[in-house]
Design a protein around this motif. Sequence first.
Motif, PDB file in Angstrom:
ATOM      1  N   VAL A   1       7.586 -70.907 -14.659  1.00 18.53           N
ATOM      2  CA  VAL A   1       7.118 -71.633 -15.845  1.00 18.53           C
ATOM      3  C   VAL A   1       5.777 -72.320 -15.556  1.00 18.53           C
ATOM      4  O   VAL A   1       4.866 -72.295 -16.388  1.00 18.53           O
ATOM      5  CB  VAL A   1       8.167 -72.678 -16.309  1.00 18.53           C
ATOM      6  N   ALA A   2       5.655 -72.892 -14.357  1.00 18.81           N
ATOM      7  CA  ALA A   2       4.405 -73.577 -13.987  1.00 18.81           C
ATOM      8  C   ALA A   2       3.227 -72.601 -13.977  1.00 18.81           C
ATOM      9  O   ALA A   2       2.147 -72.896 -14.498  1.00 18.81           O
ATOM     10  CB  ALA A   2       4.561 -74.239 -12.617  1.00 18.81           C
ATOM     11  N   ARG A   3       3.439 -71.423 -13.400  1.00 19.37           N
ATOM     12  CA  ARG A   3       2.374 -70.402 -13.345  1.00 19.37           C
ATOM     13  C   ARG A   3       1.965 -69.974 -14.752  1.00 19.37           C
ATOM     14  O   ARG A   3       0.786 -69.786 -15.026  1.00 19.37           O
ATOM     15  CB  ARG A   3       2.854 -69.188 -12.536  1.00 19.37           C
ATOM     16  N   GLU A   4       2.986 -69.824 -15.637  1.00 25.01           N
ATOM     17  CA  GLU A   4       2.685 -69.435 -17.017  1.00 25.01           C
ATOM     18  C   GLU A   4       1.835 -70.508 -17.710  1.00 25.01           C
ATOM     19  O   GLU A   4       1.024 -70.213 -18.580  1.00 25.01           O
ATOM     20  CB  GLU A   4       3.989 -69.210 -17.810  1.00 25.01           C
ATOM     21  N   ALA A   5       2.019 -71.763 -17.264  1.00 23.34           N
ATOM     22  CA  ALA A   5       1.246 -72.866 -17.844  1.00 23.34           C
ATOM     23  C   ALA A   5      -0.096 -73.044 -17.128  1.00 23.34           C
ATOM     24  O   ALA A   5      -0.822 -74.011 -17.385  1.00 23.34           O
ATOM     25  CB  ALA A   5       2.063 -74.153 -17.772  1.00 23.34           C
ATOM     26  N   GLY A   6      -0.399 -72.148 -16.199  1.00 24.12           N
ATOM     27  CA  GLY A   6      -1.693 -72.183 -15.528  1.00 24.12           C
ATOM     28  C   GLY A   6      -1.750 -73.112 -14.312  1.00 24.12           C
ATOM     29  O   GLY A   6      -2.822 -73.368 -13.774  1.00 24.12           O
TER      30      GLY A   6
ATOM     31  N   SER B   1      13.740 -78.263 -15.455  1.00 23.55           N
ATOM     32  CA  SER B   1      12.817 -79.115 -16.209  1.00 23.55           C
ATOM     33  C   SER B   1      12.343 -80.307 -15.379  1.00 23.55           C
ATOM     34  O   SER B   1      11.182 -80.715 -15.464  1.00 23.55           O
ATOM     35  CB  SER B   1      13.489 -79.583 -17.497  1.00 23.55           C
TER      36      SER B   1
ATOM     37  N   LEU C   1       9.812 -79.109 -12.820  1.00 25.31           N
ATOM     38  CA  LEU C   1       8.561 -78.789 -13.497  1.00 25.31           C
ATOM     39  C   LEU C   1       7.717 -80.041 -13.736  1.00 25.31           C
ATOM     40  O   LEU C   1       6.502 -80.051 -13.524  1.00 25.31           O
ATOM     41  CB  LEU C   1       8.876 -78.086 -14.820  1.00 25.31           C
ATOM     42  N   LYS C   2       8.392 -81.119 -14.137  1.00 23.48           N
ATOM     43  CA  LYS C   2       7.699 -82.387 -14.370  1.00 23.48           C
ATOM     44  C   LYS C   2       7.021 -82.863 -13.085  1.00 23.48           C
ATOM     45  O   LYS C   2       5.859 -83.298 -13.089  1.00 23.48           O
ATOM     46  CB  LYS C   2       8.730 -83.437 -14.844  1.00 23.48           C
TER      47      LYS C   2
ATOM     48  N   LYS D   1       3.941 -80.823 -12.244  1.00 21.19           N
ATOM     49  CA  LYS D   1       2.785 -81.197 -13.083  1.00 21.19           C
ATOM     50  C   LYS D   1       2.120 -82.462 -12.556  1.00 21.19           C
ATOM     51  O   LYS D   1       0.886 -82.569 -12.536  1.00 21.19           O
ATOM     52  CB  LYS D   1       3.237 -81.391 -14.535  1.00 21.19           C
TER      53      LYS D   1
END
Lengths: 174, 355
Positions: free
Chosen positions: B267-272, B339, B342-343, B346
Amino acid sequence: MLERILITGSGGQGVILIGKILATLAVKSIPHITFFPSYGAEVRGGTSACQVILSSKEIASPLSEVFDTIVCMNQEGADQFCRQMTKQSLVIVNTSLCKKPIVRSNILQMDATRLADGLGDTRVANFIMLGAYLAAKPVVSPLQAEKGIRELLAGKNMSLIDLNIKAFRTGLKS
Amino acid sequence: MAKRVLMNGNDAIGEGAIRAGCDAYYGYPITPQNELTAYMATHMPEHRRIFIQAESEIAAINMVFGTVAAGKRAMTSSSSPGISLKQEGISFLAGAELPGVIVNVQRGGPGLGNIAPSQADYFQATKGGGHGDYHQIVLAPNSVQEMHDLTIKAFGLAEKYRNPVMILTDGRLGQMMEPLTLYTGRPPVMPPKDWAVNGARNRSPNFIRSLYLVEGELEALNIKLQKKYARIRKDEILWEDRLTRDCDVLLVAYGTSARIAKGALTVAREAGIRAGLIRPITLWPFPHTAIAKAAERAKGILVVEMSSGQMLEDVKMSVNGQVPVFFEGRMGGGVPLTSTILKRIKTIARIKKRR
């Protein structure tokens, strides 16, 4: 594809069995599969649930936070898990035992336990639900599924296998 | 292509042991590893091998000691509280330089704890557990396939180094089912066991012990053991590297936590966000160098565990203060959420780059 399924009911209804069967049927055609039972102090009559994830991509966790399909075999299961869905999620509910109305657009109501009783044994309600699921979402072709179920149940009493197949077809047709 | 079957992690270990030529299995029931004991009860006799439900965990590990001393392959399994009981036996295996495979399907602790998955036995598995200056090789699978494959590997490593090997996994990996390609090769072939106590016909007797009372003997044994551990450290470290080449945030996790970390990574990679992962497969020996190298240009490291932060110490040792190390974990049977990880990723990605 990604299909996250939660099957819930009470211990003894065969919730774990149909989850396992669904996952096994998918092995031939779907690259990534996880099956996870709620394990622990489960007893006949207590709440029982399992999760099946079918995916074309690697599955990170066998436990999902939301589901694409929820199969509810009894009221407790429906109460407990109804929050874990999206607007598009399909709910298949056993109305013989889930009396509280569930307001959703994507809902399939099956009078499964009563139908199963009509076939001769309330215990095959789970196969009616499995049939109903595959009719709604043919993640495995129903024909292949029936063949697979026969293989998986091989060795059991023949009349029992036939009864389960009959229940599966009942679910499929509804 | 080999056929895929659906199996749970516990059964996959059992089938792996059988295919690795395990001659004897000894166990005592405890959740969440009971499927393994049950699997061995059904299938070991079919292969004309030995299955014994021992009277206790301590008895089971000592039955392993006897069997491997006689030159045969043996395994025992349990979950956390039962593994604590086996520690004396494991130390004796290490001292007597005997192979032996021990499976720990971890559950929540301390004490009897609960039956939920946990990774709180990391210290016990990698830093000793029993008494004395010893190490066991520790393998940490993260899928049902690896539960199977690493079990076969464990038997080979145990005999190659005459050293106990532990498979450190948890209740979630033990209970979950996944498709698995069964091993169809031959059992690992290892050097002849000229040390075994299996009847001294036409040779001088062998003697297996971990008691050395003569002045200097025990020190000599310890020096020998340390040389062996140095060889293992040099040759047997395993890890999975995922997208670390350009990573700003380096995740380090093993087993179930690594599966969840992989989900967050995607998910992190998809968000760049440039995130990467090192997943230690051997927990001892530990991939210190691989972590240090992957962290070279990272802004920070996030260690994810189902404990209060045990592997965290090894990761900190790997980077020796050069990179900030953060921790995300849950205890007592809790499992981290994608989740939440992921936080944290970020937040670390926003750190201003070091010089």
